[in-house]
Motif scaffolding. Sequence first.
Motif, PDB file in Angstrom:
ATOM      1  N   GLU A 140       0.840  -1.186   0.000  1.00 51.14           N
ATOM      2  CA  GLU A 140       0.000   0.000   0.000  1.00 51.14           C
ATOM      3  C   GLU A 140       0.879   1.241   0.000  1.00 51.14           C
ATOM      4  OE1 GLU A 140      -3.318  -0.127  -0.196  1.00 51.14           O
ATOM      5  OE2 GLU A 140      -3.226  -2.308  -0.211  1.00 51.14           O
ATOM      6  N   LYS A 141       0.292   2.365  -0.364  1.00 52.23           N
ATOM      7  CA  LYS A 141       1.010   3.634  -0.352  1.00 52.23           C
ATOM      8  C   LYS A 141       1.610   3.855   1.040  1.00 52.23           C
ATOM      9  CE  LYS A 141       0.497   8.492  -1.360  1.00 52.23           C
ATOM     10  NZ  LYS A 141      -0.371   9.548  -1.860  1.00 52.23           N
ATOM     11  N   GLY A 142       2.895   4.176   1.070  1.00 50.71           N
ATOM     12  CA  GLY A 142       3.580   4.432   2.345  1.00 50.71           C
ATOM     13  C   GLY A 142       4.301   3.229   2.916  1.00 50.71           C
ATOM     14  N   ASP A 143       4.082   2.032   2.361  1.00 53.88           N
ATOM     15  CA  ASP A 143       4.788   0.834   2.833  1.00 53.88           C
ATOM     16  C   ASP A 143       6.260   0.911   2.432  1.00 53.88           C
ATOM     17  OD1 ASP A 143       2.452  -0.222   3.822  1.00 53.88           O
ATOM     18  OD2 ASP A 143       2.221  -1.718   2.237  1.00 53.88           O
ATOM     19  N   PHE A 144       7.131   0.368   3.272  1.00 54.17           N
ATOM     20  CA  PHE A 144       8.555   0.301   2.974  1.00 54.17           C
ATOM     21  C   PHE A 144       8.873  -1.065   2.380  1.00 54.17           C
ATOM     22  CE2 PHE A 144      10.110   4.147   4.806  1.00 54.17           C
ATOM     23  CZ  PHE A 144       9.196   4.470   5.790  1.00 54.17           C
ATOM     24  N   LEU A 145       9.523  -1.069   1.220  1.00 54.55           N
ATOM     25  CA  LEU A 145       9.953  -2.315   0.602  1.00 54.55           C
ATOM     26  C   LEU A 145      11.300  -2.741   1.140  1.00 54.55           C
ATOM     27  CD1 LEU A 145       9.017  -1.629  -3.121  1.00 54.55           C
ATOM     28  CD2 LEU A 145       7.609  -2.550  -1.308  1.00 54.55           C
ATOM     29  N   ALA A 146      12.143  -1.765   1.408  1.00 46.49           N
ATOM     30  CA  ALA A 146      13.473  -2.004   1.964  1.00 46.49           C
ATOM     31  C   ALA A 146      13.878  -0.750   2.727  1.00 46.49           C
ATOM     32  CB  ALA A 146      14.485  -2.294   0.865  1.00 46.49           C
ATOM     33  N   VAL A 147      14.729  -0.932   3.721  1.00 47.20           N
ATOM     34  CA  VAL A 147      15.195   0.181   4.529  1.00 47.20           C
ATOM     35  C   VAL A 147      16.697   0.295   4.366  1.00 47.20           C
ATOM     36  CG1 VAL A 147      15.365   1.122   6.864  1.00 47.20           C
ATOM     37  CG2 VAL A 147      13.302  -0.112   6.163  1.00 47.20           C
ATOM     38  N   GLU A 148      17.165   1.504   4.088  1.00 53.01           N
ATOM     39  CA  GLU A 148      18.587   1.756   3.893  1.00 53.01           C
ATOM     40  C   GLU A 148      19.392   1.224   5.076  1.00 53.01           C
ATOM     41  OE1 GLU A 148      21.528   5.562   3.041  1.00 53.01           O
ATOM     42  OE2 GLU A 148      19.388   5.869   3.252  1.00 53.01           O
ATOM     43  N   GLY A 149      20.428   0.447   4.764  1.00 50.39           N
ATOM     44  CA  GLY A 149      21.306  -0.094   5.796  1.00 50.39           C
ATOM     45  C   GLY A 149      20.881  -1.453   6.326  1.00 50.39           C
ATOM     46  N   VAL A 168      12.113   6.080  -4.421  1.00 43.51           N
ATOM     47  CA  VAL A 168      13.385   5.691  -3.825  1.00 43.51           C
ATOM     48  C   VAL A 168      13.940   6.902  -3.082  1.00 43.51           C
ATOM     49  CG1 VAL A 168      15.722   4.862  -4.277  1.00 43.51           C
ATOM     50  CG2 VAL A 168      13.814   4.086  -5.721  1.00 43.51           C
ATOM     51  N   TYR A 169      14.271   6.689  -1.796  1.00 41.01           N
ATOM     52  CA  TYR A 169      14.799   7.758  -0.952  1.00 41.01           C
ATOM     53  C   TYR A 169      16.194   7.387  -0.463  1.00 41.01           C
ATOM     54  CZ  TYR A 169      10.173   9.864  -0.644  1.00 41.01           C
ATOM     55  OH  TYR A 169       8.982  10.468  -0.938  1.00 41.01           O
ATOM     56  N   LYS A 170      17.042   8.383  -0.333  1.00 42.41           N
ATOM     57  CA  LYS A 170      18.357   8.221   0.285  1.00 42.41           C
ATOM     58  C   LYS A 170      18.542   9.408   1.218  1.00 42.41           C
ATOM     59  CE  LYS A 170      23.185   7.266  -0.490  1.00 42.41           C
ATOM     60  NZ  LYS A 170      23.296   6.216   0.483  1.00 42.41           N
ATOM     61  N   ASP A 171      18.884   9.101   2.449  1.00 44.71           N
ATOM     62  CA  ASP A 171      19.041  10.156   3.464  1.00 44.71           C
ATOM     63  C   ASP A 171      17.812  11.066   3.512  1.00 44.71           C
ATOM     64  OD1 ASP A 171      21.628   9.228   4.067  1.00 44.71           O
ATOM     65  OD2 ASP A 171      22.478  10.423   2.441  1.00 44.71           O
ATOM     66  N   ARG A 172      16.631  10.451   3.447  1.00 47.13           N
ATOM     67  CA  ARG A 172      15.335  11.130   3.542  1.00 47.13           C
ATOM     68  C   ARG A 172      15.016  12.051   2.371  1.00 47.13           C
ATOM     69  NH1 ARG A 172      13.817  12.086   9.746  1.00 47.13           N
ATOM     70  NH2 ARG A 172      14.832  10.241  10.577  1.00 47.13           N
ATOM     71  N   HIS A 173      15.766  11.944   1.290  1.00 45.11           N
ATOM     72  CA  HIS A 173      15.516  12.743   0.091  1.00 45.11           C
ATOM     73  C   HIS A 173      15.120  11.811  -1.049  1.00 45.11           C
ATOM     74  CE1 HIS A 173      17.613  15.509   2.603  1.00 45.11           C
ATOM     75  NE2 HIS A 173      17.752  16.451   1.669  1.00 45.11           N
ATOM     76  N   LYS A 174      14.050  12.169  -1.741  1.00 43.79           N
ATOM     77  CA  LYS A 174      13.610  11.365  -2.879  1.00 43.79           C
ATOM     78  C   LYS A 174      14.627  11.515  -4.009  1.00 43.79           C
ATOM     79  CE  LYS A 174       9.679  10.700  -5.946  1.00 43.79           C
ATOM     80  NZ  LYS A 174       8.299  11.124  -6.229  1.00 43.79           N
ATOM     81  N   VAL A 175      15.162  10.380  -4.479  1.00 45.08           N
ATOM     82  CA  VAL A 175      16.168  10.405  -5.534  1.00 45.08           C
ATOM     83  C   VAL A 175      15.664   9.796  -6.839  1.00 45.08           C
ATOM     84  CG1 VAL A 175      18.135  10.465  -3.960  1.00 45.08           C
ATOM     85  CG2 VAL A 175      17.254   8.261  -4.744  1.00 45.08           C
ATOM     86  N   SER A 176      14.547   9.070  -6.788  1.00 44.36           N
ATOM     87  CA  SER A 176      14.039   8.437  -7.996  1.00 44.36           C
ATOM     88  C   SER A 176      12.600   7.981  -7.777  1.00 44.36           C
ATOM     89  CB  SER A 176      14.912   7.233  -8.370  1.00 44.36           C
ATOM     90  OG  SER A 176      14.480   6.659  -9.572  1.00 44.36           O
ATOM     91  N   ALA A 177      11.901   7.796  -8.877  1.00 46.24           N
ATOM     92  CA  ALA A 177      10.569   7.195  -8.865  1.00 46.24           C
ATOM     93  C   ALA A 177      10.562   6.149  -9.977  1.00 46.24           C
ATOM     94  CB  ALA A 177       9.491   8.234  -9.100  1.00 46.24           C
ATOM     95  N   ILE A 178      10.252   4.923  -9.615  1.00 43.76           N
ATOM     96  CA  ILE A 178      10.236   3.818 -10.573  1.00 43.76           C
ATOM     97  C   ILE A 178       8.781   3.509 -10.901  1.00 43.76           C
ATOM     98  CG2 ILE A 178      10.860   1.406 -10.929  1.00 43.76           C
ATOM     99  CD1 ILE A 178      13.049   1.891  -8.751  1.00 43.76           C
ATOM    100  N   ASN A 179       8.440   3.521 -12.181  1.00 39.62           N
ATOM    101  CA  ASN A 179       7.047   3.261 -12.564  1.00 39.62           C
ATOM    102  C   ASN A 179       6.918   2.354 -13.786  1.00 39.62           C
ATOM    103  OD1 ASN A 179       7.832   4.930 -14.622  1.00 39.62           O
ATOM    104  ND2 ASN A 179       6.336   6.543 -14.185  1.00 39.62           N
ATOM    105  N   GLU A 180       8.027   1.780 -14.230  1.00 40.34           N
ATOM    106  CA  GLU A 180       8.014   0.907 -15.407  1.00 40.34           C
ATOM    107  C   GLU A 180       7.746  -0.547 -14.985  1.00 40.34           C
ATOM    108  OE1 GLU A 180       8.016  -0.028 -19.294  1.00 40.34           O
ATOM    109  OE2 GLU A 180       8.384   2.001 -18.561  1.00 40.34           O
ATOM    110  N   PRO A 181       6.589  -1.124 -15.379  1.00 42.08           N
ATOM    111  CA  PRO A 181       6.332  -2.522 -15.031  1.00 42.08           C
ATOM    112  C   PRO A 181       7.457  -3.433 -15.501  1.00 42.08           C
ATOM    113  CG  PRO A 181       4.374  -1.511 -15.939  1.00 42.08           C
ATOM    114  CD  PRO A 181       5.497  -0.531 -16.145  1.00 42.08           C
ATOM    115  N   GLY A 182       7.829  -4.382 -14.661  1.00 40.50           N
ATOM    116  CA  GLY A 182       8.911  -5.309 -14.969  1.00 40.50           C
ATOM    117  C   GLY A 182      10.247  -4.884 -14.391  1.00 40.50           C
ATOM    118  N   THR A 183      10.330  -3.681 -13.816  1.00 38.11           N
ATOM    119  CA  THR A 183      11.566  -3.197 -13.209  1.00 38.11           C
ATOM    120  C   THR A 183      11.862  -3.971 -11.935  1.00 38.11           C
ATOM    121  OG1 THR A 183      11.178  -0.978 -14.085  1.00 38.11           O
ATOM    122  CG2 THR A 183      12.734  -1.163 -12.275  1.00 38.11           C
TER     123      THR A 183
END
Length: 67
Positions: free
Chosen positions: A24-33, A49-64
Amino acid sequence: MEQSDNHNPAAHDDPLNRWVRRFEKGDFLAVEGQEAHTFIILKKGVVDVYKDRHKVSAINEPGTYCG
């Protein structure tokens, strides 16, 4: 909470169904570290995708692959 598909016989026909997870929206798939010991294949939607609490990417391509 895991959903049960006891009412849907077709759900038991696909051996890959036991590997499918819904997030669901807001769920964590993985946690840094932290080791996740898994990877995710995006079926639909968006993974931010976040690094150090900053959004660095958004993945939206099915199959990624993520993780």
